[in-house]
Scaffold this motif. Structure first.
Motif, PDB file in Angstrom:
ATOM      1  N   VAL A  14       0.840  -1.204   0.000  1.00  0.00           N
ATOM      2  CA  VAL A  14       0.000   0.000   0.000  1.00  0.00           C
ATOM      3  C   VAL A  14       0.877   1.257   0.000  1.00  0.00           C
ATOM      4  O   VAL A  14       0.648   2.190  -0.783  1.00  0.00           O
ATOM      5  CB  VAL A  14      -0.979  -0.001   1.189  1.00  0.00           C
ATOM      6  N   MET A  15       1.895   1.282   0.849  1.00  0.00           N
ATOM      7  CA  MET A  15       2.761   2.466   0.921  1.00  0.00           C
ATOM      8  C   MET A  15       3.539   2.640  -0.383  1.00  0.00           C
ATOM      9  O   MET A  15       3.732   3.758  -0.853  1.00  0.00           O
ATOM     10  CB  MET A  15       3.705   2.360   2.123  1.00  0.00           C
ATOM     11  N   VAL A 110       8.188  -2.352   2.921  1.00  0.00           N
ATOM     12  CA  VAL A 110       7.787  -3.536   3.686  1.00  0.00           C
ATOM     13  C   VAL A 110       8.486  -3.536   5.046  1.00  0.00           C
ATOM     14  O   VAL A 110       7.864  -3.821   6.079  1.00  0.00           O
ATOM     15  CB  VAL A 110       8.081  -4.838   2.913  1.00  0.00           C
ATOM     16  N   LEU A 111       9.763  -3.191   5.078  1.00  0.00           N
ATOM     17  CA  LEU A 111      10.492  -3.122   6.346  1.00  0.00           C
ATOM     18  C   LEU A 111       9.869  -2.074   7.274  1.00  0.00           C
ATOM     19  O   LEU A 111       9.638  -2.338   8.460  1.00  0.00           O
ATOM     20  CB  LEU A 111      11.968  -2.810   6.101  1.00  0.00           C
ATOM     21  N   ALA A 112       9.576  -0.889   6.741  1.00  0.00           N
ATOM     22  CA  ALA A 112       8.929   0.150   7.551  1.00  0.00           C
ATOM     23  C   ALA A 112       7.568  -0.328   8.044  1.00  0.00           C
ATOM     24  O   ALA A 112       7.211  -0.121   9.215  1.00  0.00           O
ATOM     25  CB  ALA A 112       8.790   1.444   6.744  1.00  0.00           C
ATOM     26  N   ALA A 113       6.806  -0.983   7.170  1.00  0.00           N
ATOM     27  CA  ALA A 113       5.487  -1.502   7.559  1.00  0.00           C
ATOM     28  C   ALA A 113       5.611  -2.590   8.625  1.00  0.00           C
ATOM     29  O   ALA A 113       4.746  -2.710   9.499  1.00  0.00           O
ATOM     30  CB  ALA A 113       4.732  -2.013   6.340  1.00  0.00           C
ATOM     31  N   LEU A 114       6.676  -3.378   8.574  1.00  0.00           N
ATOM     32  CA  LEU A 114       6.899  -4.388   9.610  1.00  0.00           C
ATOM     33  C   LEU A 114       7.086  -3.712  10.968  1.00  0.00           C
ATOM     34  O   LEU A 114       6.517  -4.150  11.969  1.00  0.00           O
ATOM     35  CB  LEU A 114       8.106  -5.259   9.263  1.00  0.00           C
ATOM     36  N   PHE A 115       7.869  -2.646  11.009  1.00  0.00           N
ATOM     37  CA  PHE A 115       8.054  -1.920  12.268  1.00  0.00           C
ATOM     38  C   PHE A 115       6.716  -1.388  12.782  1.00  0.00           C
ATOM     39  O   PHE A 115       6.399  -1.480  13.968  1.00  0.00           O
ATOM     40  CB  PHE A 115       9.049  -0.765  12.107  1.00  0.00           C
ATOM     41  N   VAL A 116       5.925  -0.811  11.875  1.00  0.00           N
ATOM     42  CA  VAL A 116       4.618  -0.273  12.267  1.00  0.00           C
ATOM     43  C   VAL A 116       3.693  -1.400  12.716  1.00  0.00           C
ATOM     44  O   VAL A 116       2.970  -1.259  13.712  1.00  0.00           O
ATOM     45  CB  VAL A 116       3.991   0.556  11.120  1.00  0.00           C
ATOM     46  N   ALA A 117       3.707  -2.530  12.024  1.00  0.00           N
ATOM     47  CA  ALA A 117       2.864  -3.665  12.414  1.00  0.00           C
ATOM     48  C   ALA A 117       3.238  -4.162  13.810  1.00  0.00           C
ATOM     49  O   ALA A 117       2.353  -4.492  14.615  1.00  0.00           O
ATOM     50  CB  ALA A 117       2.994  -4.798  11.391  1.00  0.00           C
ATOM     51  N   LEU A 118       4.512  -4.204  14.112  1.00  0.00           N
ATOM     52  CA  LEU A 118       4.941  -4.614  15.450  1.00  0.00           C
ATOM     53  C   LEU A 118       4.456  -3.631  16.509  1.00  0.00           C
ATOM     54  O   LEU A 118       3.954  -4.042  17.564  1.00  0.00           O
ATOM     55  CB  LEU A 118       6.461  -4.769  15.496  1.00  0.00           C
ATOM     56  N   ILE A 119       4.589  -2.348  16.237  1.00  0.00           N
ATOM     57  CA  ILE A 119       4.106  -1.340  17.185  1.00  0.00           C
ATOM     58  C   ILE A 119       2.605  -1.476  17.379  1.00  0.00           C
ATOM     59  O   ILE A 119       2.102  -1.433  18.506  1.00  0.00           O
ATOM     60  CB  ILE A 119       4.486   0.084  16.721  1.00  0.00           C
ATOM     61  N   MET A 120       1.876  -1.663  16.278  1.00  0.00           N
ATOM     62  CA  MET A 120       0.427  -1.851  16.378  1.00  0.00           C
ATOM     63  C   MET A 120       0.095  -3.066  17.241  1.00  0.00           C
ATOM     64  O   MET A 120      -0.797  -3.015  18.086  1.00  0.00           O
ATOM     65  CB  MET A 120      -0.196  -2.053  14.988  1.00  0.00           C
ATOM     66  N   GLY A 138       4.228   7.830  10.889  1.00  0.00           N
ATOM     67  CA  GLY A 138       4.580   8.596   9.694  1.00  0.00           C
ATOM     68  C   GLY A 138       4.909  10.041  10.016  1.00  0.00           C
ATOM     69  O   GLY A 138       5.881  10.604   9.509  1.00  0.00           O
ATOM     70  N   ALA A 139       4.103  10.648  10.895  1.00  0.00           N
ATOM     71  CA  ALA A 139       4.348  12.035  11.298  1.00  0.00           C
ATOM     72  C   ALA A 139       5.665  12.156  12.062  1.00  0.00           C
ATOM     73  O   ALA A 139       6.426  13.113  11.852  1.00  0.00           O
ATOM     74  CB  ALA A 139       3.183  12.545  12.146  1.00  0.00           C
ATOM     75  N   VAL A 169      -0.187  11.252   5.065  1.00  0.00           N
ATOM     76  CA  VAL A 169      -1.328  10.657   4.346  1.00  0.00           C
ATOM     77  C   VAL A 169      -1.006   9.215   3.955  1.00  0.00           C
ATOM     78  O   VAL A 169      -1.848   8.317   4.078  1.00  0.00           O
ATOM     79  CB  VAL A 169      -1.721  11.501   3.113  1.00  0.00           C
ATOM     80  N   GLY A 170       0.205   8.969   3.510  1.00  0.00           N
ATOM     81  CA  GLY A 170       0.600   7.613   3.136  1.00  0.00           C
ATOM     82  C   GLY A 170       0.476   6.636   4.293  1.00  0.00           C
ATOM     83  O   GLY A 170      -0.059   5.532   4.143  1.00  0.00           O
ATOM     84  N   TRP A 171       0.927   7.032   5.477  1.00  0.00           N
ATOM     85  CA  TRP A 171       0.830   6.137   6.630  1.00  0.00           C
ATOM     86  C   TRP A 171      -0.585   6.054   7.177  1.00  0.00           C
ATOM     87  O   TRP A 171      -0.962   5.033   7.765  1.00  0.00           O
ATOM     88  CB  TRP A 171       1.848   6.496   7.703  1.00  0.00           C
ATOM     89  N   LEU A 172      -1.400   7.059   6.959  1.00  0.00           N
ATOM     90  CA  LEU A 172      -2.817   6.957   7.319  1.00  0.00           C
ATOM     91  C   LEU A 172      -3.478   5.870   6.470  1.00  0.00           C
ATOM     92  O   LEU A 172      -4.134   4.964   7.000  1.00  0.00           O
ATOM     93  CB  LEU A 172      -3.527   8.300   7.113  1.00  0.00           C
ATOM     94  N   ILE A 173      -3.287   5.943   5.160  1.00  0.00           N
ATOM     95  CA  ILE A 173      -3.879   4.955   4.247  1.00  0.00           C
ATOM     96  C   ILE A 173      -3.306   3.562   4.538  1.00  0.00           C
ATOM     97  O   ILE A 173      -4.038   2.567   4.609  1.00  0.00           O
ATOM     98  CB  ILE A 173      -3.626   5.362   2.779  1.00  0.00           C
TER      99      ILE A 173
END
Length: 187
Positions: A14-15, A110-120, A138-139, A169-173
């Motif tokens: 998505v990103m 994908v690596l950045a999204a993995l970090f975000v998924a772990l935080i989530m 993202g902010a 906006v990218g990280w919101l989506i």
């Protein structure tokens, strides 16, 4: 863990797609970016004087962090007088948007999204809060990197604002897409 990995892959995709859209369709990618006047003359001068790829800063400081007090004072005077510049230089060309560049960009998202998924997943939060977490990540990334570039290296304000829009906006989506895969933990 499987849901986290799926969220990371989906989030990275998505990103990546958002980045493609925001940089090719929206006008923000060109905000504050200018072509070099007299490009042929500047290019010739660069090719004559800079033989190797690198990150160059003008004015340069002889000795860098180990510079003498006199060298630092001379650098400061040149900096105050101007001009100042940052140059990321490669004496040889390459194919724009090559498969290697696109692949590297996809893997980095994908690596950045993995970090975000772990935080989530660590948060144990509900859907809306997980989306807020992704947006705030993202902010935070924008504020810690782009605002520092604006402050220290004098990146143009329109470039920095466009980057903020792109990241937030990218990280919101992306957060909306990823939040479907990360389950709320109760208790």
């Amino acid at each position: 863990m499987i849901r986290i990995l799926i969220a990371a892959l989906v989030g990275g995709l998505v990103m990546f797609c958002w980045g493609a859209f925001s940089h090719t369709v929206l006008p923000f990618a060109e905000a504050g970016v200018k072509s070099v006047p007299n490009e042929a003359a500047v290019t010739s001068t660069l090719q004559t004087n800079i033989p190797e790829s690198g990150f160059y800063y003008l004015p340069g400081m002889e000795g860098g962090h180990n510079a003498s007090a006199e060298a630092r004072a001379a650098w400061s005077a040149k900096f105050e007088k101007g001009p100042t510049a940052i140059l990321i230089y490669h004496p040889t060309g390459e194919t724009p948007m090559s498969a290697t560049q696109l692949g590297t960009e996809f893997l980095s998202t994908v690596l950045a999204a993995l970090f975000v998924a772990l935080i989530m997943s660590f948060s144990g939060a509900g859907f809306i809060r997980r989306v807020e977490i992704a947006t705030l990540v993202g902010a935070a990334g924008w504020a810690s990197i782009s605002l520092s570039q604006w402050n220290w290296y004098r990146f143009p304000t329109p470039v920095i604002l466009a980057e903020g829009f792109d990241q937030i906006v990218g990280w919101l989506i992306t957060g909306i897409a990823m939040a479907f895969f990360i389950k709320r933990r109760d208790g």
